[in-house]
Design an enzyme around this catalytic site. Structure first.
Site, short mmCIF file in Angstrom:
data_model
loop_
_atom_site.label_atom_id
_atom_site.label_comp_id
_atom_site.label_asym_id
_atom_site.label_seq_id
_atom_site.Cartn_x
_atom_site.Cartn_y
_atom_site.Cartn_z
N GLY A 53 4.72 14.13 -17.83
CA GLY A 53 4.23 14.63 -19.10
C GLY A 53 5.18 14.36 -20.23
O GLY A 53 6.39 14.17 -20.03
N GLY A 55 7.31 15.53 -23.58
CA GLY A 55 8.13 16.71 -23.79
C GLY A 55 9.45 16.67 -23.04
O GLY A 55 10.27 17.58 -23.19
N HIS A 56 9.66 15.60 -22.25
CA HIS A 56 10.91 15.46 -21.49
C HIS A 56 11.79 14.34 -22.04
O HIS A 56 12.79 13.97 -21.41
CB HIS A 56 10.61 15.16 -20.02
CG HIS A 56 9.72 16.15 -19.37
ND1 HIS A 56 9.91 17.51 -19.47
CD2 HIS A 56 8.60 15.98 -18.60
CE1 HIS A 56 8.97 18.14 -18.79
NE2 HIS A 56 8.16 17.24 -18.26
N LYS A 104 8.55 13.11 -9.72
CA LYS A 104 9.13 14.46 -9.73
C LYS A 104 8.24 15.38 -8.90
O LYS A 104 7.01 15.30 -8.98
CB LYS A 104 9.27 14.97 -11.16
CG LYS A 104 10.17 14.11 -12.02
CD LYS A 104 10.44 14.74 -13.38
CE LYS A 104 9.20 15.01 -14.19
NZ LYS A 104 8.41 13.79 -14.48
N ASP A 109 1.98 15.95 -10.65
CA ASP A 109 2.56 14.61 -10.58
C ASP A 109 2.34 13.99 -9.20
O ASP A 109 1.92 12.84 -9.08
CB ASP A 109 4.06 14.66 -10.88
CG ASP A 109 4.36 14.89 -12.35
OD1 ASP A 109 3.42 15.13 -13.12
OD2 ASP A 109 5.55 14.84 -12.73
N HIS A 217 9.42 22.40 -17.82
CA HIS A 217 8.08 22.54 -18.39
C HIS A 217 7.96 23.86 -19.16
O HIS A 217 6.87 24.40 -19.31
CB HIS A 217 7.00 22.48 -17.31
CG HIS A 217 6.90 21.15 -16.66
ND1 HIS A 217 7.69 20.77 -15.60
CD2 HIS A 217 6.11 20.08 -16.94
CE1 HIS A 217 7.38 19.53 -15.24
NE2 HIS A 217 6.43 19.10 -16.03
#
Length: 330
Positions: A53, A55-56, A104, A109, A217
């Site tokens: 996703g 945001g990382h 991950k 995922d 997250h």
């Protein structure tokens, strides 16, 4: 909530567009913009592919390039990319030697990467390595439930270097599986995460509290502790990691990673504390990395990762890398 964005709905797409434009020497969009791939692929080399996703950032797109990833795909914020995106990355990056997927260990995922692998298996040789470096709260001992966090970076770097050397898909799969058991991480947060589309923070701490064991997250950790000085917090993280590891060597790589809202000065201070603690326990920190690499949007926090590596693996870490987020000896 103030963020530099136009709308929450378009934030990820606009951010990815800016990333590709800013780093055209390393990356290009794949077909239909379903993935981002290395600008110049190497024929006959195993393709290393990852994703997750948004945001990382800079993980994973910031690690595409020579000596690391060949392709990555990005889902919406804290949401796995779709199987269709992952299949596109496989199609784009495979130059004949097959693909190794670095995933991950989160349910979404794992499920989507497995589905994509099945969808593409009739046309491509595919293997998967799970990154599961986070300290598991239940201490189950078998790796189940461990999340993939900042230690994923180390796996991607070492596998990418091995692929550049011409190692086969089966060799890289075995190598990646062995690495996962020798890398452990733990995070701490001073604040929760402000998620753009919900307009609220994932958890709220009192002024005298910190959250121990956070993921990437925005999720809370396994315990809420009293806020203290940096040495005390870093010792808690470091000793929890050390108590959860079996040492195959005294040679280590120490990574202090910012979770998005922590300034470099605080990360280096934390590294200095962690280095002293590792020395107390008789460990030799042979390599170090300090910076913001695997984030949880704007979380004010950090994580510590310790990897036990052989001399050969340390050499792979030192080998040339040229990506947007990591570059040396090139």
């Amino acid at each position: 909530m103030k963020k530099f964005m136009n709308t929450a709905e378009t934030m990820v797409a606009e951010s990815i567009e800016g990333f590709v434009r800013a780093h055209q020497e390393f990356v290009v969009f794949g077909a239909g913009r379903k993935c981002i791939r290395r600008r110049e692929l190497v024929p006959g080399k195993v393709a290393i592919i990852s994703g997750g996703g948004a945001g990382h950032e800079p993980m994973h797109i910031g690690f595409i390039g020579r000596g690391m990833l060949d392709a990555a795909c990005v889902g919406y914020i804290f949401t796995s990319p779709t199987p269709s995106q992952i299949v596109s990355a496989i199609e784009e990056a495979d130059t004949g030697a097959g693909c190794l997927l670095v995933v991950k260990n989160y349910d979404g995922d794992v499920m989507n990467f497995e589905m994509a692998s099945e969808m593409a298996s009739d046309r491509h040789k595919i293997e998967m390595v799970l990154a599961c470096d986070d300290i598991e709260t239940t201490r189950g001992g078998d790796g189940r439930g461990r999340r993939g966090v900042a230690g994923t970076l180390i796996i991607e770097k070492l596998l990418g270097a091995g692929a550049e050397q011409g190692r086969s898909l089966s060799e890289l799969k075995a190598f990646g599986d062995s690495l996962s058991s020798r890398i452990r991480s733990m995070g701490v947060a001073l604040t929760g995460v402000a998620v753009p589309d919900t307009q609220r923070t994932t958890f709220v701490l009192e002024p005298n509290e910190v959250e121990m064991g956070v993921g990437i997250h925005g999720e809370p950790g396994h315990s809420r502790e009293r806020f203290s000085d940096a040495d005390t917090i870093v010792r808690y993280l470091s000793e929890t990691i050390l108590n959860d590891t079996s040492r195959s060597t005294d040679k280590t790589l120490l990574l202090v990673n910012g979770l998005g809202g922590t300034p470099p000065a605080e990360l280096y201070l934390a590294y200095n504390s962690a280095l002293r603690i590792m020395s107390e326990y008789g460990l030799r920190v042979e390599r170090s990395l300090v910076g913001t690499y695997a984030t949880s949007l704007d979380m004010q926090g950090l994580s510590i990762t310790l990897a036990f590596l052989t001399d050969e693996e340390l050499s792979l870490w030192d080998s040339p890398v040229a990506t947007a987020a990591l570059r040396w000896r090139c």
